[in-house]
Structure formats: structure tokens, C-alpha cells
Design a protein around this motif. Structure first.
Motif, PDB file in Angstrom:
ATOM      1  N   PRO A 126     -15.858  17.379  -0.394  1.00 28.66           N
ATOM      2  CA  PRO A 126     -16.905  16.940   0.785  1.00 28.66           C
ATOM      3  C   PRO A 126     -16.331  15.881   1.709  1.00 28.66           C
ATOM      4  N   VAL A 127     -16.855  15.885   3.092  1.00 25.57           N
ATOM      5  CA  VAL A 127     -16.266  15.008   4.033  1.00 25.57           C
ATOM      6  C   VAL A 127     -16.871  13.570   3.639  1.00 25.57           C
ATOM      7  N   PHE A 128     -16.048  12.551   3.767  1.00 24.07           N
ATOM      8  CA  PHE A 128     -16.546  11.090   3.666  1.00 24.07           C
ATOM      9  C   PHE A 128     -15.957  10.145   4.561  1.00 24.07           C
ATOM     10  N   THR A 129     -16.760   9.066   4.622  1.00 26.81           N
ATOM     11  CA  THR A 129     -15.858   7.977   5.411  1.00 26.81           C
ATOM     12  C   THR A 129     -15.718   6.917   4.425  1.00 26.81           C
TER      13      THR A 129
ATOM     14  N   SER B 260       0.627  -1.363  -0.034  1.00 22.21           N
ATOM     15  CA  SER B 260       0.036   0.002   0.015  1.00 22.21           C
ATOM     16  C   SER B 260       0.955   1.162  -0.169  1.00 22.21           C
ATOM     17  N   ASP B 261       2.095   0.965   0.131  1.00 23.43           N
ATOM     18  CA  ASP B 261       3.004   2.096  -0.260  1.00 23.43           C
ATOM     19  C   ASP B 261       2.792   3.218  -1.388  1.00 23.43           C
ATOM     20  N   VAL B 262       2.029   2.642  -2.425  1.00 23.92           N
ATOM     21  CA  VAL B 262       1.597   3.341  -3.721  1.00 23.92           C
ATOM     22  C   VAL B 262       0.710   4.253  -3.318  1.00 23.92           C
ATOM     23  N   LEU B 263      -0.005   4.246  -2.005  1.00 27.56           N
ATOM     24  CA  LEU B 263      -0.861   5.290  -1.471  1.00 27.56           C
ATOM     25  C   LEU B 263      -0.286   6.284  -1.049  1.00 27.56           C
ATOM     26  N   ASP B 264       0.910   6.260  -0.633  1.00 25.81           N
ATOM     27  CA  ASP B 264       1.801   7.398  -0.284  1.00 25.81           C
ATOM     28  C   ASP B 264       2.175   8.278  -1.453  1.00 25.81           C
ATOM     29  N   ILE B 265       2.066   7.763  -2.792  1.00 27.66           N
ATOM     30  CA  ILE B 265       2.200   8.598  -3.901  1.00 27.66           C
ATOM     31  C   ILE B 265       0.853   9.007  -4.454  1.00 27.66           C
ATOM     32  N   LEU B 266      -0.147   8.353  -4.120  1.00 28.03           N
ATOM     33  CA  LEU B 266      -1.498   8.674  -4.673  1.00 28.03           C
ATOM     34  C   LEU B 266      -2.050   9.866  -4.227  1.00 28.03           C
ATOM     35  N   VAL B 267      -2.092   9.973  -2.595  1.00 27.16           N
ATOM     36  CA  VAL B 267      -2.585  10.913  -1.874  1.00 27.16           C
ATOM     37  C   VAL B 267      -2.208  12.341  -2.290  1.00 27.16           C
ATOM     38  N   PRO B 268      -0.678  12.658  -2.397  1.00 29.31           N
ATOM     39  CA  PRO B 268      -0.174  13.850  -2.879  1.00 29.31           C
ATOM     40  C   PRO B 268      -0.658  14.282  -4.155  1.00 29.31           C
TER      41      PRO B 268
ATOM     42  N   SER C 176      -7.627   7.293   5.876  1.00 33.66           N
ATOM     43  CA  SER C 176      -8.006   7.984   7.348  1.00 33.66           C
ATOM     44  C   SER C 176      -7.056   9.290   7.436  1.00 33.66           C
ATOM     45  N   VAL C 177      -5.905   9.147   6.672  1.00 34.02           N
ATOM     46  CA  VAL C 177      -5.017  10.342   6.765  1.00 34.02           C
ATOM     47  C   VAL C 177      -5.529  11.716   6.467  1.00 34.02           C
ATOM     48  N   ARG C 178      -6.528  12.132   6.984  1.00 32.01           N
ATOM     49  CA  ARG C 178      -7.124  13.317   6.780  1.00 32.01           C
ATOM     50  C   ARG C 178      -6.103  14.460   6.201  1.00 32.01           C
ATOM     51  N   VAL C 179      -5.966  14.438   5.116  1.00 32.79           N
ATOM     52  CA  VAL C 179      -5.177  15.710   4.255  1.00 32.79           C
ATOM     53  C   VAL C 179      -6.120  16.777   4.126  1.00 32.79           C
ATOM     54  N   PRO C 180      -6.182  18.061   4.773  1.00 30.02           N
ATOM     55  CA  PRO C 180      -7.120  19.191   4.511  1.00 30.02           C
ATOM     56  C   PRO C 180      -7.499  19.275   2.854  1.00 30.02           C
TER      57      PRO C 180
ATOM     58  N   GLY D  40     -22.291  19.086  -0.014  1.00 28.80           N
ATOM     59  CA  GLY D  40     -21.941  19.059   1.494  1.00 28.80           C
ATOM     60  C   GLY D  40     -20.722  19.848   1.939  1.00 28.80           C
ATOM     61  N   VAL D  41     -20.469  19.554   3.140  1.00 24.81           N
ATOM     62  CA  VAL D  41     -19.424  20.510   3.983  1.00 24.81           C
ATOM     63  C   VAL D  41     -17.966  19.950   3.467  1.00 24.81           C
ATOM     64  N   SER D  42     -17.225  21.045   3.216  1.00 19.83           N
ATOM     65  CA  SER D  42     -15.739  20.790   2.764  1.00 19.83           C
ATOM     66  C   SER D  42     -15.011  20.382   4.171  1.00 19.83           C
ATOM     67  N   MET D  43     -13.896  19.833   3.999  1.00 16.82           N
ATOM     68  CA  MET D  43     -12.948  19.319   4.886  1.00 16.82           C
ATOM     69  C   MET D  43     -12.706  20.704   5.785  1.00 16.82           C
ATOM     70  N   GLU D  44     -12.363  20.280   6.988  1.00 14.98           N
ATOM     71  CA  GLU D  44     -11.910  21.498   7.918  1.00 14.98           C
ATOM     72  C   GLU D  44     -10.497  21.711   7.567  1.00 14.98           C
ATOM     73  N   GLY D  45     -10.111  22.845   7.927  1.00 19.10           N
ATOM     74  CA  GLY D  45      -8.761  23.678   7.230  1.00 19.10           C
ATOM     75  C   GLY D  45      -8.700  23.584   5.932  1.00 19.10           C
ATOM     76  N   SER D  46      -9.665  23.554   4.818  1.00 23.31           N
ATOM     77  CA  SER D  46      -9.057  23.371   3.546  1.00 23.31           C
ATOM     78  C   SER D  46      -9.393  24.608   3.046  1.00 23.31           C
ATOM     79  N   HIS D  47      -8.656  25.035   1.883  1.00 24.48           N
ATOM     80  CA  HIS D  47      -8.819  26.324   1.097  1.00 24.48           C
ATOM     81  C   HIS D  47      -9.380  26.042  -0.199  1.00 24.48           C
ATOM     82  N   PRO D  48     -10.329  26.828  -0.660  1.00 26.60           N
ATOM     83  CA  PRO D  48     -10.793  26.524  -2.117  1.00 26.60           C
ATOM     84  C   PRO D  48      -9.604  26.531  -3.076  1.00 26.60           C
ATOM     85  N   ALA D  49      -9.570  25.874  -4.203  1.00 29.54           N
ATOM     86  CA  ALA D  49      -8.585  25.861  -5.178  1.00 29.54           C
ATOM     87  C   ALA D  49      -8.721  27.367  -5.891  1.00 29.54           C
ATOM     88  N   ALA D  50      -7.374  28.246  -5.809  1.00 29.15           N
ATOM     89  CA  ALA D  50      -7.600  29.392  -6.351  1.00 29.15           C
ATOM     90  C   ALA D  50      -7.190  29.400  -7.755  1.00 29.15           C
ATOM     91  N   PRO D  51      -7.592  30.567  -8.538  1.00 31.37           N
ATOM     92  CA  PRO D  51      -7.030  30.596  -9.893  1.00 31.37           C
ATOM     93  C   PRO D  51      -5.716  31.328  -9.685  1.00 31.37           C
TER      94      PRO D  51
END
Length: 785
Positions: free
Chosen positions: A449-452, A390-398, A441-445, A593-604
Motif C-alpha cells: 500500500p502507498v504510505f507516507t 543511515s547507510d544501513v538503510l541502503d542494505i535494508l531497502v533491498p 522517500s526513495v520510492r522503489v516500486p 488500499g492502492v498498491s504502488m505504481e509500477g509494482s508487480h504482485p509477488a508471483a509463485p
């Protein structure tokens, strides 16, 4: 001599050079030495004291003086490499010549008449030992320069730690030195980690900047469709002529992969100590990816013989040793070191969001993505290693974080493309789909939308966000994004309700009549989504009650598709409606729905941001090759042999790339060359919509769900979901179709795209000093946002 005086003298020398219309003799050392002998200038000083206009003036008005300046500067580098740079004065001369050449080279490359200058031979620069001055043995200036730089990068007490107690005196010692013992950093093939040395790092960096400038001739040639254009500088540097090729490749790779910007694990450490390593690591990453810019197919024969494919017979054409070494890495611990290093650096900008400013934020993630791409492309064993755990997920998430963050910024369209290309490459392997089932589970802001759920849910939610709220220049990527979802869909064990709703929202948006009829390829997107639903229902029905429930709730969309109108008046009316609804996708119904806590909208992009233009990417049918998954899990290519590619008579499963020409024929082109849909055209693909499985599912389940609702007076989802969880459709659905995977396939179009993207990144990232700024580059255009 004081710094102010030395700058003044240096400036005087530059003025003399630009005002002398008479050629200055090469033997006039008193004149030439002013440029490098006793000046203590930084590279920034050189850029300030040698203005662009004056370099161009010398080039036009006294070309022989410019030629002599280059020749003499290279001669000094060669002498420094020969002698081993023992005195401080020699080191200073080497650095000054290096800076001067970095300043001048781009102006030589921008003029086609000068481009061959460095490949001409200079009398007296013998190829052999000192005494041989005969013309045949003369080395081109470029070769002398590159070999001198390679030697200088392993020069004891200048760029590497000396192993001797006493200083090396004789020049022979420099030539007998085994540079493999002086590799810059522990890692692949080298266990010893030398003491960090600030001066050595800075000297290496200056020489690497010169090397990168040599390689940048590629920026001054327009993008060529036939991608056989070989960069002569890279070709020579990465050939067997360079005796340091292996230790240098290893030094660059290890320097990048071992770098830890966190600062010894102490938060905020970078605020106390300046990190002198980062500029070196950036430069190393850039030189490495440019050296690996190698056209043609992967050097491996197939995934299994990576280690030996190179040993039996040399591949045709000149061999690039950097590509060769990269493709031959095979030890698990080496793969682990590389993967951990790249994952650590890609995740660094995400760490920022937890403890703002606690770690140094690196800026070279685009170079890292290109490097990761090259590793996977040239070394299949590395690709399999990445997917093995599952190390590939450490590339996927970024990557998903970068895609989501950059989606509204038109200056980062290139970053969006490379992120998607990497995921397309990974999605062609079954293991990638399997890994996506790991819970996220590694909640990166992130502004989503929030999901489980799992990493598959994360991927779908981010892709939905890109498609519905990304910059309009991302539309060409929609095919790629959905192809990735199709490739992984047979392996997704349970989608969350949020992700299931997102997929159905996309189908709803893509199946509106005005969208379907407004462009020749838009219906492909519907085919892809139906294929996703079919794969999940046929292969993963048991865990996917959320998706089944979402399909039942949105059943009208499927019925509308089955009854899509094909008569000209309705087609015409649908297109009129489009003129009033310019939005690509309706965003109202997307239950954000609600966006994740601590996140910023994507800016142009900020106004005034510079961006480099990109060549067009090939369509999905050129980017991928269809393969069928057999019973035993192996892949079988479905592509017809090139000479007999038939446009007609292809089965329904071939739909997205199917019958391109046929469709052009069936649509009517009006006088303005504007494409417009016809009844025949709509019928040609409507009949192939793969709706049977879903219609059968609805036929069986809808009455049962309605009965529960009536019996129990229910409006409660959980009861229905419970029923669907225990339901089964065994024997009720059509026979499962074979799984189709569209695997990325290398082609000249993507090779050209990667070259323009990579050089565009390097151009924009090198602003201090601005090596290529305001020179006449041809590979791409620089535009202001």
C-alpha cells in the motif's frame, strides 16, 4: 589443429579410457597427453564430451585409470605453476586439466570409497625440494592441487598483469614473486587498480570454478547435527600452508565489492558491450563465502578487541586465515568501500524497475547476503560501522524488496530466511531502531500500500504483507519477524496510520480463538505484538498519536483478549470453527488500499523450477538471547546459566520462550500424538498477557475521545488525532517496564542452516556448465516445484 579435430581426438581418448579394462601405465605419456596437450576445448565442450555415465563406469570398472587420470592432471597443474606458464601451450594444458578435474571431482566425492583418494599420497609427489622422494615427505594429492591453483591465480601474463618489461624466465622468479603486489583489484589494503584484461578474468574464473568444485565435497555429506564437521579442502586452502592466502582473500573481496554492473554510468551500455567481469565476480563471491564457512563462535573476544584478539593467542583448533583476515579489517575507508559495494550490488535489481533493462541485472544477490551476514557476524566493528550512519538503510531497502518479492515463491524460502536473519541480527542493536526513523522517500516500486512515512513504516508494511499473503512455508518465520519489530519498537518516534493499522490487523488475526488454540506456540505472536504496543506507549507516546488512535478504534480486540474463554466446551467450539476457516489470516479486513505504481504482485515459482531443501531453523528461543537495556543504554544478558535453566517461576517478561516443557505438560496429547489445548494450558499464559498498560490507556483516553465526538458531533479523525497529539499520560500509566532486546545468538543449528542454504544456492546457480547437476548430493535434496 582445428577445433572439430581436437574435439574428435579428445572424445576418442575418453572412449579409450572407458573401454580399457587394463590399467594404463602412468608413464604412457602418449596416451595421457591426448586429454590436455593440444585440445582447444571449452569447459562446456569438456562437459559434453565426458558424459556422467562414462565417468561412473571408469570409477567402477577401471578405478586405477581414473586414479591415474586425476594424478596426471594434478601433476600438469603443478608443473604449470612451477614453470610460470609462459608458452601458450602451457596455458592451454593448465586450462584443459582444470576443466577436466572440474568435470570429474563431483563423481569422486559422491562415492564414499573414493572420497579419501585425494587425501592419500602419491609416490614421488614430494613435499620438499625436487630431490626428496621419501614417503614421509609426500604431499596428499589434494594439497598439491590446492597449492598449484593458488600459485596459478597469481601467474604473470596468465591470471595477472606482468610487472616486468621482459618475460620472467627462471622458475625461481615465480617462487620469489610477492603476490601481494598482484592483488586483482583496488579496495581493502590495496590502492592500485590493474587494467581490466578479459583473458586474465576468464582464466581466473576457470581456476576459481575448479577451486569451488574442490570445496564442494561438503555437498556429498548429509547435514550433521554436530556442526564440528570441518571441510578439509577449505581448511587447508585457508591455512598458513597457502602463502597466497592474504592476497587471494583480498583479491576476492575487492573484486566483488568494486564491481559496478551499471557499465560506466551509461544506461543500456551492457547491450553494446558484453560484461566479462560478472561471471568472475559471481565465482569470486561463491569461493569467498564457502571459504568463510567456519563453525564455532566468532573469532573476536568481544566487539572492542577485534583487531588484537587474534594477535595475543591463537584460537584453539586450526585457524581459518580468511575468517581471521575478515575479522581484522578495521579501517573506516575499508568498511566504507565494502558497504558501498555490497549496497550498490544489492540495489541493482531494484534499479531495474525504474528504467527496465537499463542496467545489467545481477543474479548473485543471495551470495551477497551471505557475505554481508558473515561480515557482520565475524567483524563486530563492521556491524557497528554499518549502523553508525543511515547507510544501513541502503542494505535494508533491498532486503525488504527481496522479501516482499519472494514471499509467494516456495523456491525462494531460503532467500526469505536469510533476509530475516540479517534484519534480526541488526535489530539487536539500538542504532538500527534509531535509523529507521529516517523518512522513506526513495520510492522503489513494491507491491505494498502507498504510505507516507519512515523506513520503520516500510518495514512494518512489508512484514504485514509477508505474514498475510506469503507462502505457507513462511510460518516458522513469524516469530522472527515480530521479534524484529519488538526489538526496534522502543525507538520508533512516529508510525504512519497505514503501519499502525497493519499492526492492529495482525493482533486481530492472531488473537482469534481458533488461531490461539490451534498450535502450542501461536499465543507467542500475541505476546510479541502486545510488547510492541507497550514499548511504543511507554517510550514513544508523544509522536505516536496514529497508533494510539488505532488502539482506541480496535479496543474490542484487547477486551476480548482479557476475557479469553478458558472452558473446554468453548475451546472445542473454537477449534471446530477453524476446520471451516483454513486461511491462516483473514485477508478481508486488511484494508489493503492502492498498491504502488509500477509494482508487480509477488508471483509463485514457475512450474518446473528447481529448489534445494533446507534444514529446519532453530526456534526463536534458541536463535536469540534476551538482554535488558539499562539506564545508560548498555545491555545486560538475562539468560540463566545453562545448568540452571528453570522452567517454572519465570517472570511475565520471559513469556515467549517461557515454560516450553510446562506447556507441553499442560496440553493433552491424544492417542494420535496430536497436540490439543486444555483449560490449564490456556490459563497458564492468559494470566501473563501484558495488558495493564493498554487497559490503563483505554481507561483514561476513551471517555475523553467519546466526549469530543459527542460535544462536536464529530466523526472526523483529524480532530481526534489533534487531541491525541497534545495529550499526555504522564503519571497515569504503570511504571515503564525495562526494555527487553532479543539479540541473535550464533548456534550450531544456524551454522548448519547457513551451510545447506549456501551450497543449495551454489548448486542451483552453476548451470553453465552444470557442475553438480545429476550427481548424488546428500547435503540437501533437489526438488521440482
Amino acid at each position: 589443429m582445428g577445433s572439430a579435430d581436437s574435439k574428435l581426438n579428445f572424445r576418442k581418448a575418453v572412449i579409450q579410457l572407458t573401454t580399457k579394462t587394463q590399467p594404463v601405465e602412468a608413464t604412457d605419456d602418449a596416451f595421457w597427453d591426448q586429454f590436455w596437450a593440444d585440445t582447444a576445448t571449452s569447459v562446456q565442450d569438456v562437459f559434453a564430451l565426458v558424459p556422467a555415465a562414462e565417468i561412473r563406469a571408469v570409477r567402477e570398472e577401471s578405478p586405477s585409470n581414473l586414479a591415474t587420470l586425476c594424478y596426471k592432471a594434478v601433476e600438469k597443474l603443478v608443473q604449470g605453476a612451477e614453470s610460470g606458464c609462459h608458452s601458450e601451450k602451457e596455458k592451454q594444458i593448465v586450462l584443459n586439466c582444470s576443466r577436466l578435474l572440474t568435470r570429474v571431482l563431483p563423481y569422486i566425492f559422491e562415492d564414499p570409497d573414493w572420497r579419501g583418494f585425494f587425501w592419500s599420497t602419491v609416490p614421488g609427489a614430494g613435499r620438499g625440494a625436487q630431490g626428496e622422494d621419501d614417503e614421509e615427505n609426500a604431499r596428499p594429492l589434494a594439497e598439491s592441487l590446492l597449492l598449484a591453483v593458488a600459485d596459478l591465480l597469481f601467474c604473470p601474463d596468465f591470471t595477472v598483469q606482468s610487472h616486468r618489461r621482459s618475460t620472467v624466465d627462471s622458475a625461481e622468479d615465480i617462487h620469489s614473486l610477492d603476490s601481494c603486489e598482484y592483488i586483482w583489484e583496488a579496495g581493502v589494503g590495496f590502492a592500485h587498480s590493474p587494467q581490466p584484461n578479459y583473458n586474465h578474468d576468464m582464466n581466473r574464473m576457470e581456476l576459481l570454478k575448479l577451486l569451488l568444485t574442490c570445496f564442494s565435497e561438503a555437498m556429498y555429506l548429509p547435514p550433521a547435527p554436530d556442526s564440528s564437521s570441518v571441510n578439509p579442502w577449505v581448511q587447508f586452502f585457508c591455512s598458513t600452508e597457502n602463502r597466497h592466502a592474504l592476497p587471494l582473500f583480498t583479491s576476492l573481496l575487492n573484486t566483488v565489492c568494486a564491481y559496478d554492473p551499471v557499465g560506466y554510468g551509461i544506461p543500456y551500455n551492457h547491450l553494446l558491450f558484453s560484461d566479462h567481469r560478472e561471471p568472475l565476480v559471481e565465482e569470486a563471491a561463491q569461493v569467498l563465502i564457502v571459504s568463510l564457512d567456519h563453525d564455532g563462535a566468532t573469532p573476536t573476544v568481544d566487539g572492542t578487541t577485534t583487531g588484537t584478539a587474534m594477535d595475543d593467542a591463537d584460537p584453539p583448533g586450526p585457524e581459518n586465515l580468511f575468517v581471521n583476515y575478515l575479522s581484522r579489517i578495521h579501517r573506516e575507508e575499508d568498511f566504507q568501500f565494502i558497504l558501498k559495494g555490497i549496497a550498490r550490488l544489492l540495489s541493482n535489481p531494484l534499479l531495474q524497475t525504474y528504467l527496465p533493462n537499463s542496467t545489467k541485472k545481477i543474479q548473485f544477490h543471495q551470495e551477497l547476503l551471505v557475505l554481508f551476514w558473515k561480515l557482520c557476524d565475524f567483524n563486530k566493528k563492521f556491524l557497528f560501522f554499518v549502523l553508525k550512519s543511515s547507510d544501513v538503510l541502503d542494505i535494508l531497502v533491498p532486503i525488504l524488496h527481496f522479501l516482499n518479492d519472494a514471499r509467494a515463491d516456495q523456491s525462494r524460502v531460503g532467500l526469505m530466511h536469510i533476509g530475516v536473519f540479517i534484519l534480526l541480527l541488526l535489530s539487536g542493536e539500538r542504532n538500527f531502531g534509531v535509523r529507521l526513523n529516517k523518512p522513506y522517500s526513495v520510492r522503489v516500486p513494491m507491491d505494498i500500500p502507498v504510505f507516507t512515512g519512515t523506513h520503520a513504516d516500510l518495514l512494518i508494511v512489508v512484514f504485514h504483507k509477508i505474514i498475510t499473503s506469503g507462502h505457507q512455508r513462511l510460518q516458522p518465520l513469524f516469530d522472527c519477524l515480530l521479534t524484529i519489530v519488538v526489538n526496534v519498537s522502543p525507538y520508533l518516534k512516529s508510525l504512519s496510520m497505514v503501519a499502525a493499522n497493519k499492526l492492529l490487523h495482525l493482533l486481530e488475526a492472531f488473537s482469534t480463538t481458533w488461531f490461539l488454540f490451534s498450535a502450542a506456540q501461536n499465543h507467542h505472536l500475541v505476546f510479541f505484538l502486545l510488547e510492541v504496543f507497550n514499548n511504543i506507549i511507554q517510550y514513544q507516546f508523544d509522536g505516536n498519536s496514529n497508533l494510539v488512535y488505532a488502539i482506541i478504534r480496535k479496543r474490542s480486540v484487547f477486551h476480548q483478549l482479557a476475557n479469553l474463554p478458558t472452558d473446554p466446551p468453548t475451546i472445542h467450539k473454537a477449534l471446530q470453527r477453524r476446520r471451516r476457516a483454513p486461511e491462516t489470516l483473514s485477508r478481508t479486513s486488511s484494508q489493503e488500499g492502492v498498491s504502488m505504481e509500477g509494482s508487480h504482485p509477488a508471483a509463485p515459482a514457475e512450474p518446473g523450477t528447481l529448489k534445494a531443501s533446507l534444514v529446519a531453523t532453530p526456534g526463536i528461543e534458541k536463535l536469540t538471547e534476551k538482554s535488558q537495556v539499562s539506564e545508560d543504554g548498555t545491555l545486560r544478558s538475562l539468560e540463566p546459566a545453562p545448568q540452571q535453566s528453570s522452567a517454572e517461576g519465570s517472570p511475565a517478561s520471559e513469556e515467549p520462550s517461557q515454560a516450553w516443557r510446562e506447556q507441553r505438560r499442560l496440553s493433552s496429547a491424544s492417542a494420535g500424538g496430536q497436540w490439543s489445548p486444555t483449560s490449564e494450558w490456556v490459563l497458564s499464559w492468559k494470566s501473563k498477557l501484558p495488558l495493564q498498560t493498554i487497559m490503563r490507556l483505554l481507561q483514561v483516553l476513551v471517555p475523553q475521545v467519546e466526549k469530543i465526538c459527542i460535544d462536536k458531533g464529530l466523526t472526523d479523525e483529524s480532530e481526534i488525532l489533534r487531541f491525541l497529539q497534545h495529550g499526555t499520560l504522564v503519571g497515569l500509566l504503570p511504571v515503564p517496564h525495562p526494555i527487553l532486546i532479543r539479540k541473535y545468538q550464533a548456534n550450531s543449528g544456524t551454522a548448519m542452516w547457513f551451510r545447506t542454504y549456501m551450497w543449495g544456492v551454489i548448486y542451483l546457480r552453476n548451470v553453465d556448465p552444470p557442475v553438480w547437476y545429476d550427481t548424488d548430493v546428500k547435503l540437501f535434496e533437489i526438488q521440482r516445484v
